[in-house]
Design a protein around this motif. Sequence first.
Motif, mmCIF file in Angstrom:
data_model
loop_
_atom_site.group_PDB
_atom_site.id
_atom_site.type_symbol
_atom_site.label_atom_id
_atom_site.label_comp_id
_atom_site.label_asym_id
_atom_site.label_seq_id
_atom_site.Cartn_x
_atom_site.Cartn_y
_atom_site.Cartn_z
ATOM 1 N N LEU A 45 0.831 -1.210 0.000
ATOM 2 C CA LEU A 45 0.000 0.000 0.000
ATOM 3 C C LEU A 45 0.865 1.260 0.000
ATOM 4 N N GLN A 46 1.911 1.239 0.839
ATOM 5 C CA GLN A 46 2.820 2.393 0.931
ATOM 6 C C GLN A 46 3.533 2.627 -0.404
ATOM 7 N N LEU A 47 3.995 1.532 -1.015
ATOM 8 C CA LEU A 47 4.712 1.622 -2.290
ATOM 9 C C LEU A 47 3.796 2.163 -3.387
ATOM 10 N N LYS A 48 2.536 1.702 -3.377
ATOM 11 C CA LYS A 48 1.575 2.143 -4.400
ATOM 12 C C LYS A 48 1.329 3.656 -4.310
ATOM 13 N N GLU A 49 1.208 4.180 -3.087
ATOM 14 C CA GLU A 49 0.974 5.621 -2.907
ATOM 15 C C GLU A 49 2.177 6.426 -3.411
ATOM 16 N N LYS A 50 3.383 5.901 -3.141
ATOM 17 C CA LYS A 50 4.600 6.585 -3.612
ATOM 18 C C LYS A 50 4.650 6.561 -5.142
ATOM 19 N N GLN A 51 4.358 5.407 -5.735
ATOM 20 C CA GLN A 51 4.389 5.270 -7.192
ATOM 21 C C GLN A 51 3.329 6.160 -7.849
ATOM 22 N N LYS A 52 2.189 6.288 -7.174
ATOM 23 C CA LYS A 52 1.105 7.129 -7.698
ATOM 24 C C LYS A 52 1.559 8.581 -7.798
ATOM 25 N N LEU A 53 2.163 9.091 -6.726
ATOM 26 C CA LEU A 53 2.612 10.485 -6.704
ATOM 27 C C LEU A 53 3.750 10.712 -7.706
ATOM 28 N N LYS A 54 4.669 9.758 -7.781
ATOM 29 C CA LYS A 54 5.782 9.860 -8.741
ATOM 30 C C LYS A 54 5.256 9.882 -10.170
ATOM 31 N N PHE A 55 4.266 9.043 -10.456
ATOM 32 C CA PHE A 55 3.715 8.951 -11.806
ATOM 33 C C PHE A 55 2.952 10.222 -12.193
ATOM 34 N N ILE A 56 2.140 10.739 -11.276
ATOM 35 C CA ILE A 56 1.350 11.946 -11.558
ATOM 36 C C ILE A 56 2.253 13.108 -11.938
ATOM 37 N N TYR A 57 3.359 13.283 -11.205
ATOM 38 C CA TYR A 57 4.261 14.421 -11.464
ATOM 39 C C TYR A 57 5.413 14.065 -12.395
ATOM 40 N N GLY A 58 5.421 12.828 -12.905
ATOM 41 C CA GLY A 58 6.437 12.421 -13.884
ATOM 42 C C GLY A 58 7.843 12.451 -13.338
ATOM 43 N N MET A 59 8.019 11.890 -12.139
ATOM 44 C CA MET A 59 9.333 11.952 -11.495
ATOM 45 C C MET A 59 9.965 10.582 -11.327
ATOM 46 N N LEU A 60 11.283 10.578 -11.282
ATOM 47 C CA LEU A 60 12.043 9.367 -11.003
ATOM 48 C C LEU A 60 12.380 9.328 -9.512
ATOM 49 N N GLU A 61 12.902 8.196 -9.051
ATOM 50 C CA GLU A 61 13.112 7.984 -7.617
ATOM 51 C C GLU A 61 14.039 9.006 -6.957
ATOM 52 N N LYS A 62 15.186 9.274 -7.588
ATOM 53 C CA LYS A 62 16.186 10.139 -6.949
ATOM 54 C C LYS A 62 15.658 11.564 -6.696
ATOM 55 N N PRO A 63 15.118 12.251 -7.730
ATOM 56 C CA PRO A 63 14.581 13.590 -7.458
ATOM 57 C C PRO A 63 13.374 13.582 -6.518
ATOM 58 N N PHE A 64 12.569 12.500 -6.588
ATOM 59 C CA PHE A 64 11.402 12.403 -5.707
ATOM 60 C C PHE A 64 11.848 12.304 -4.252
ATOM 61 N N PHE A 65 12.873 11.479 -3.992
ATOM 62 C CA PHE A 65 13.388 11.335 -2.629
ATOM 63 C C PHE A 65 14.008 12.647 -2.146
ATOM 64 N N HIS A 66 14.616 13.395 -3.074
ATOM 65 C CA HIS A 66 15.176 14.707 -2.730
ATOM 66 C C HIS A 66 14.073 15.639 -2.237
ATOM 67 N N TYR A 67 12.913 15.604 -2.911
ATOM 68 C CA TYR A 67 11.772 16.408 -2.478
ATOM 69 C C TYR A 67 11.299 15.989 -1.092
ATOM 70 N N PHE A 68 11.322 14.667 -0.841
ATOM 71 C CA PHE A 68 10.909 14.169 0.473
ATOM 72 C C PHE A 68 11.845 14.679 1.573
ATOM 73 N N GLU A 69 13.149 14.674 1.284
ATOM 74 C CA GLU A 69 14.127 15.185 2.256
ATOM 75 C C GLU A 69 13.891 16.674 2.542
ATOM 76 N N LEU A 70 13.591 17.443 1.487
ATOM 77 C CA LEU A 70 13.277 18.871 1.662
ATOM 78 C C LEU A 70 12.021 19.052 2.510
ATOM 79 N N ALA A 71 11.008 18.217 2.225
ATOM 80 C CA ALA A 71 9.726 18.291 2.946
ATOM 81 C C ALA A 71 9.906 18.011 4.435
#
Length: 198
Positions: A45-71
């Motif tokens: 469930l957790q993975l699906k929510e992460k993949q959903k957000l990454k897909f909507i904004y067209g992001m790959l793992e590394k930049p997405f995790f960078h946003y999480f660290e900023l958040a």
Amino acid sequence: MAVNREPILKRCKALGISPMVMGVAKETKRDPNANKRRKVSEYGLQLKEKQKLKFIYGMLEKPFFHYFELAQKMEGQAGANLITLLESRLDNIAFRMGMAMTRREARQLVVHGHFLVNGKRVDIPSYRVRVGDVISLKENSKKSEKFKQIIEATAGRTTPTWLDVDKEKQTAKVTRLPVKEDLDYEIEEHLIVELYSK
């Protein structure tokens, strides 16, 4: 640069989101309950929510995790901050103001230098806009047949309340920072925080 070429409708069905969220006015004809019988684990469930957000904004793992660290470093809840950061991207705002059919197209148009922020050309899709910023189309781009077609096609799209959009002048002003309540899709952002906190 890596590009996600997976068909949008197929991915939308897998993640349980409407293609309209992606700017695609089509619906899949496949059975939406086809995979409901499978029991999904907590991690799933957790993975699906992460993949959903990454897909909507067209992001790959590394930049997405960078946003999480900023958040996480910002004041307030990390999940809510993550949504605010993603919605504040210039390519997302180009999509939200109706100057692109999809976020993928918005990203390409930003890279090609069609947009101005406070009168200055910005060609970085991940550029973070702030409250009070004015995003507009370049003068040359306003005359383009491509943008005339996009504006006609997106005429019925509702614009978020945090953007003051002037369709005539093809500009948008950021009146406040976006929050979860402004989204047009469902997301359990706390699951993403739990996934990265393990």
